[in-house]
Design a protein around this motif. Structure first.
Motif, PDB file in Angstrom:
ATOM      1  N   ASN A  20      42.926  16.050  17.848  1.00  0.00           N
ATOM      2  CA  ASN A  20      42.896  17.151  16.889  1.00  0.00           C
ATOM      3  C   ASN A  20      44.286  17.682  16.551  1.00  0.00           C
ATOM      4  OD1 ASN A  20      40.071  17.194  16.609  1.00  0.00           O
ATOM      5  ND2 ASN A  20      39.872  18.359  18.498  1.00  0.00           N
ATOM      6  N   ARG A  21      45.289  17.301  17.341  1.00  0.00           N
ATOM      7  CA  ARG A  21      46.653  17.710  17.022  1.00  0.00           C
ATOM      8  C   ARG A  21      47.168  16.988  15.789  1.00  0.00           C
ATOM      9  NH1 ARG A  21      49.439  15.971  22.483  1.00  0.00           N
ATOM     10  NH2 ARG A  21      48.299  14.100  21.794  1.00  0.00           N
ATOM     11  N   THR A  22      46.778  15.732  15.647  1.00  0.00           N
ATOM     12  CA  THR A  22      47.309  14.911  14.551  1.00  0.00           C
ATOM     13  C   THR A  22      46.249  14.485  13.557  1.00  0.00           C
ATOM     14  OG1 THR A  22      46.951  12.871  15.819  1.00  0.00           O
ATOM     15  CG2 THR A  22      49.069  13.996  16.112  1.00  0.00           C
ATOM     16  N   GLY A  23      44.970  14.629  13.939  1.00  0.00           N
ATOM     17  CA  GLY A  23      43.897  14.183  13.065  1.00  0.00           C
ATOM     18  C   GLY A  23      43.608  12.704  13.185  1.00  0.00           C
ATOM     19  N   LYS A  24      44.323  12.000  14.057  1.00  0.00           N
ATOM     20  CA  LYS A  24      44.134  10.559  14.214  1.00  0.00           C
ATOM     21  C   LYS A  24      42.938  10.268  15.120  1.00  0.00           C
ATOM     22  CE  LYS A  24      49.025   9.347  13.659  1.00  0.00           C
ATOM     23  NZ  LYS A  24      50.200   8.707  14.312  1.00  0.00           N
ATOM     24  N   THR A  25      42.287   9.154  14.831  1.00  0.00           N
ATOM     25  CA  THR A  25      41.163   8.693  15.631  1.00  0.00           C
ATOM     26  C   THR A  25      41.531   7.366  16.287  1.00  0.00           C
ATOM     27  OG1 THR A  25      39.568   9.766  14.186  1.00  0.00           O
ATOM     28  CG2 THR A  25      38.729   8.027  15.627  1.00  0.00           C
ATOM     29  N   TYR A  26      41.223   7.257  17.568  1.00  0.00           N
ATOM     30  CA  TYR A  26      41.552   6.056  18.324  1.00  0.00           C
ATOM     31  C   TYR A  26      40.263   5.430  18.859  1.00  0.00           C
ATOM     32  CZ  TYR A  26      46.232   8.111  18.296  1.00  0.00           C
ATOM     33  OH  TYR A  26      47.423   8.658  17.916  1.00  0.00           O
ATOM     34  N   THR A  27      40.203   4.115  18.815  1.00  0.00           N
ATOM     35  CA  THR A  27      39.050   3.376  19.315  1.00  0.00           C
ATOM     36  C   THR A  27      39.457   2.569  20.541  1.00  0.00           C
ATOM     37  OG1 THR A  27      38.106   3.191  17.103  1.00  0.00           O
ATOM     38  CG2 THR A  27      37.268   1.691  18.787  1.00  0.00           C
TER      39      THR A  27
END
Length: 486
Positions: A20-27
């Motif tokens: 949530n700090r960067t808005g990035k999603t990791y799989t």
């Protein structure tokens, strides 16, 4: 924006993490391969997967947080961190289950012996009659120590604690066997996995298990002021140990078979307990490829502590000291009230892993009853029984799941080669154990000359004064060359 941290997998075989700090999603893939650093294998996930989840430093944030280098996993006390794959011991703390290589501890305690169980733990299967006989013969034939060991043991003070002696003795023992030292023989001494490497490893296992009881008996007899006893022939592993501790020259001396069996059961119950503190210490030390004797010495030092369970663990001694301090059954209610007020410590109850009863405690309780039939009741037994019965019925302790553990009973009656061997032979070789930390100290600062520094005082930030003997005080007042003027 999404990013995959490993091989492409279907959605139900992956873990999705949103920063949530960067808005990035990791799989993070759940499809497991042993060589995949970011894989979930057997319901685990590699902590290094989170190193890819990075963010820029926020305004005013400390650079020591290393936020742009990725997340670190904080797990104080290793409450939920797996550091190695193992096939040795399974524990279900919630259900009170303990199994060695799949065998319930209750069945092994009833039918097996300590050395047969040791074979199971080390080599993975229960031995045949020939295999067990060979294993027993090798261990008992390696129970002798060099004659110089007598001088080593006699160098300790008469009141030295046996665990302090034993810790030193294992390190001392390693100095005799240069062929067991990877620093002298090469890093692949134990990790090659070939015939020569395995034979060398087995030789050290025979020595360590065989000599452990001899060293322990010698440490005991130092405290007793007695001469040392050479390991006798024709007795069992535990019978040999009891003989070395207690023999005073009697003809045809044989230890009590009841005590011999009881001690064997205790050894079996403590033979392994997954990655407890001492075993973890052995593996942490052994991961640098130090010789096994030094690794075991480090494990003994960990075992010495009062929070550690085990036959020689400090927790057993803590139970005895607690029972002595209570004084008698009539004082148990007042003692438990003091425990509730946090004025006293209740030793031998509760366990880091077991949330119900420790399965070993029931076996040891039964063993204790058999021992007391021939020895008479221990003078502390009545106090122990009263404490046990009161605590297990008290809502305060029941609610907190503080049931008796293995230490509560085993201390009244009187680990690690399998894991070391497994680590040396693991797929991919041995990687040195190097945990991370969360640095919360000072940020970068400039050196200040001694004459310009402010004086910092406080209980935790300056050395404590230590009182010295009269001669030291007189020396401080004397004048001599090289004496500091400060």
């Amino acid at each position: 924006m999404g990013r995959s941290l490993g091989n492409n997998t279907s959605s139900d075989e992956s873990l999705t993490v949103r920063d949530n700090r960067t808005g990035k999603t990791y799989t993070v893939p759940m499809a497991a391969t042993l060589r995949d650093d970011y894989s979930i294998k057997d319901n685990t996930i590699s902590a290094t997967a989170f190193k890819a989840i990075a963010a820029p430093l926020k305004p005013g944030e400390r650079e020591e947080n290393e936020t742009p280098k990725g997340l670190r996993v904080s797990d104080k006390g290793f409450l939920n961190t797996a550091v190695i794959q193992s096939q040795i011991t399974y524990i279900d703390g919630d259900a009170g289950v303990l199994r060695y290589r799949g065998y319930p501890i209750e069945e092994l305690a009833q039918h097996s012996t300590h050395l047969e169980t040791a074979y199971l733990l080390i080599y993975g299967t229960l031995p045949s009659e020939r295999q067990l006989r060979l294993f027993e013969d090798e261990i008992t034939s390696h129970s002798f120590v060099h004659a110089d060991a007598e001088h080593f043991f006699r160098s300790f003070r008469y009141d030295a604690h046996p665990m302090a002696i034993l810790t030193s003795a294992f390190a001392y023992l390693g100095s005799y066997y240069s062929e067991a030292n990877p620093s002298l023989q090469g890093q692949r001494l134990f990790t090659a996995g070939d015939k020569a490497s395995l034979e060398n490893m087995d030789r050290q296992i025979f020595r360590i298990i065989g000599k452990a009881t001899t060293l322990a008996a010698m440490a005991y007899r130092v405290r007793q002021g007695r001469e040392f006893v050479i390991p006798p022939a024709g007795l069992s592993y535990t019978g040999q140990f009891l003989y070395q501790m207690d023999h005073l020259g009697q003809k045809d001396y044989k230890p009590s078979p009841v005590l011999e069996k009881a001690l064997d059961v205790l050894f079996l119950l403590h033979a392994d307990h997954e990655l407890n503190a001492s075993c973890t210490t052995v593996l942490q030390t052994g991961s640098s490829l130090v010789d096994p004797y030094s690794a075991i010495a480090a494990g003994c030092a960990s075992l010495y502590g009062p929070l550690h369970a085990g036959i020689a663990g400090g927790a057993n001694e803590a139970v005895i000291r607690m029972l002595i301090s209570i004084g008698g059954p009539e004082n148990v209610p007042a003692f438990l009230d003091a425990v509730k007020r946090r004025e006293k410590v209740l030793s031998g109850f509760g366990h880091r892993v077991y949330k119900t009863s420790d399965p070993r405690s029931f076996i040891i309780r039964k063993t204790a009853d058999e021992v007391f039939k021939v020895t008479g009741k221990d003078e502390l037994l009545e106090t122990a029984m009263a404490l046990h019965d009161a605590a297990i019925k008290d809502e305060y302790f029941v609610k907190r799941r503080l049931a008796p553990n293995v230490d509560f009973w085993s201390g009244l009656i009187y680990r690690a080669m399998a894991h070391w061997r497994q680590m040396m032979l693991q797929e991919g070789g041995v990687k040195i154990w190097r945990p991370r930390q969360v640095y919360v100290g000072s940020t970068k600062r400039d050196y200040v000359p001694i004459g310009e520094r402010p004086v910092v005082r406080g209980l935790k930030v300056e050395p404590s004064p230590v009182p010295h003997s009269g001669i030291s005080k007189r020396t401080e007042l004397a004048r001599f060359a090289g004496k500091s003027k400060l």
